[in-house]
Design a protein around this motif. Structure first.
Motif, short mmCIF file in Angstrom:
data_model
loop_
_atom_site.label_atom_id
_atom_site.label_comp_id
_atom_site.label_asym_id
_atom_site.label_seq_id
_atom_site.Cartn_x
_atom_site.Cartn_y
_atom_site.Cartn_z
N LYS A 1 1.02 -1.31 0.08
CA LYS A 1 -0.04 -0.14 -0.09
C LYS A 1 0.85 1.23 0.07
N VAL A 2 0.47 2.32 -0.74
CA VAL A 2 1.34 3.55 -0.80
C VAL A 2 1.79 4.09 0.63
N ALA A 3 0.99 3.93 1.72
CA ALA A 3 1.24 4.82 2.72
C ALA A 3 2.44 3.92 3.64
N THR A 4 2.42 2.58 3.24
CA THR A 4 3.20 1.61 4.02
C THR A 4 4.76 1.71 3.11
N ALA A 5 4.48 1.92 1.93
CA ALA A 5 5.83 2.11 1.04
C ALA A 5 6.40 3.39 1.18
N LEU A 6 5.70 4.49 1.42
CA LEU A 6 6.29 5.83 1.72
C LEU A 6 6.94 5.80 2.99
N SER A 7 6.36 5.22 3.95
CA SER A 7 7.28 4.98 5.38
C SER A 7 8.43 4.03 5.39
N ASP A 8 8.26 2.98 4.47
CA ASP A 8 9.45 2.38 4.38
C ASP A 8 10.68 3.15 3.52
N LEU A 9 10.11 3.95 2.55
CA LEU A 9 11.37 4.76 1.92
C LEU A 9 11.88 5.91 3.03
N GLU A 10 10.92 6.19 3.72
CA GLU A 10 11.45 7.15 4.78
C GLU A 10 12.56 6.76 5.82
#
Length: 129
Positions: free
Chosen positions: A40-49
């Motif tokens: 999911k995009v929210a999870t992906a953004l936090s992983d990249l952060e």
């Protein structure tokens, strides 16, 4: 007159963002792309952060661009988006030379990459009452 408009390559529930000529090898970039694929995009953004990789900030920016394209250009729901595809392509390779001992030289290759991120809107699984 002119040509007819080309048909859209993506489905109606998809949007994409492409970043070209990134100064990193495709192999290293693919490690970060594999980190977010299918999430999911929210999870992906936090992983990249919180990723320790140098290129993760650039990948995060591209993912945010794909999300903005989905929201503004295709009227998709941001909360229902997943990273459907994240793939890496090879670009140019700069060749440089490095002086070695005894008058020799060795070639240094500086590769570039392309990154494509496709986000897709999925319908949430309904809760049975």
């Amino acid at each position: 007159m002119g040509k007819a408009k080309a048909p859209r390559r993506l489905a109606d529930n998809e949007a994409r963002a492409v970043l070209r000529t990134i100064r990193i090898s495709p192999q290293k970039l693919n490690l970060v792309a594999a980190l977010i694929r299918g999430k999911k995009v929210a999870t992906a953004l936090s992983d990249l952060e919180f990723s320790a990789k140098r290129i993760s900030g650039t990948v995060k920016k591209t993912l945010e661009s794909a999300i903005a394209n989905a929201e503004n250009n295709h009227d998709l729901d941001v909360d229902a988006l997943i990273v459907a595809e994240a793939y890496v392509g090879k670009s140019i390779v700069m060749k440089r030379f490095h002086a070695r001992g005894r008058g020799r030289a060795s070639r240094i290759e500086k590769p570039f990459s392309h990154l494509t991120i496709v986000v897709r809107e999925v319908e949430e699984k309904g809760e049975a009452a």
